[in-house]
Motif scaffolding. Structure first.
Motif, mmCIF file in Angstrom:
data_model
loop_
_atom_site.group_PDB
_atom_site.id
_atom_site.type_symbol
_atom_site.label_atom_id
_atom_site.label_comp_id
_atom_site.label_asym_id
_atom_site.label_seq_id
_atom_site.Cartn_x
_atom_site.Cartn_y
_atom_site.Cartn_z
ATOM 1 N N ALA A 28 1.032 -3.340 -5.694
ATOM 2 C CA ALA A 28 1.066 -3.330 -4.384
ATOM 3 C C ALA A 28 2.463 -2.783 -3.502
ATOM 4 O O ALA A 28 2.154 -2.502 -2.493
ATOM 5 N N HIS A 33 -2.935 0.961 -0.797
ATOM 6 C CA HIS A 33 -4.389 0.277 -0.839
ATOM 7 C C HIS A 33 -4.284 -0.865 -1.523
ATOM 8 O O HIS A 33 -3.364 -1.141 -2.323
ATOM 9 N N GLN A 34 -5.470 -1.821 -1.505
ATOM 10 C CA GLN A 34 -5.479 -3.020 -2.187
ATOM 11 C C GLN A 34 -5.912 -2.736 -3.516
ATOM 12 O O GLN A 34 -6.703 -1.713 -3.925
#
Length: 122
Positions: A28, A33-34
């Motif tokens: 993270a 992005h996730q």
């Protein structure tokens, strides 16, 4: 080296970007992005440096060990703890918090006094 989990035993390959991370927080922090969720995960053991896959849908207690070196990689995570300390100003500017560790010399003893025979053996 992970700064979130101090005793991490494996690295995890993120299925979204195909890069290796020590924990989800490391992913993270560095990616925009996730983390994609998946049932099959790829691990790299930090002890033997070998890669293995685990199916997380039917994960059992015997799956907590590296299949190559039997390293127990599912352990309680040690996270960094905050330490309470004394903070002061710059010691070069204000040295009041520093303790002088030097020993005070006895003013009566001197190498230049001829009547001081405390170091002389009989």
């Amino acid at each position: 080296m992970c700064k979130h989990i101090l005793n991490s035993q494996v690295s995890i390959r993120a299925p979204c970007c195909k890069q290796w991370f020590d924990c989800a927080e490391c992913h993270a922090e560095t990616q925009d992005h996730q983390l994609k969720k998946t049932t099959e995960m790829a691990f790299a053991c930090k002890k033997c440096k070998k890669v293995f896959r685990k199916d997380m849908s039917n994960y059992e207690e015997s799956d907590e060990y590296c299949p190559h070196c039997d390293n127990h990689y599912v352990i309680e995570a040690k996270t960094p703890q905050a330490v309470v300390g004394v903070e002061g100003e710059d010691a070069r500017v204000d040295a009041r918090m520093l303790k002088d560790e030097r020993m005070r010399q006895d003013p009566k003893r001197s190498i230049f006094r001829p009547d001081d025979f405390s170091d002389v053996l009989d």
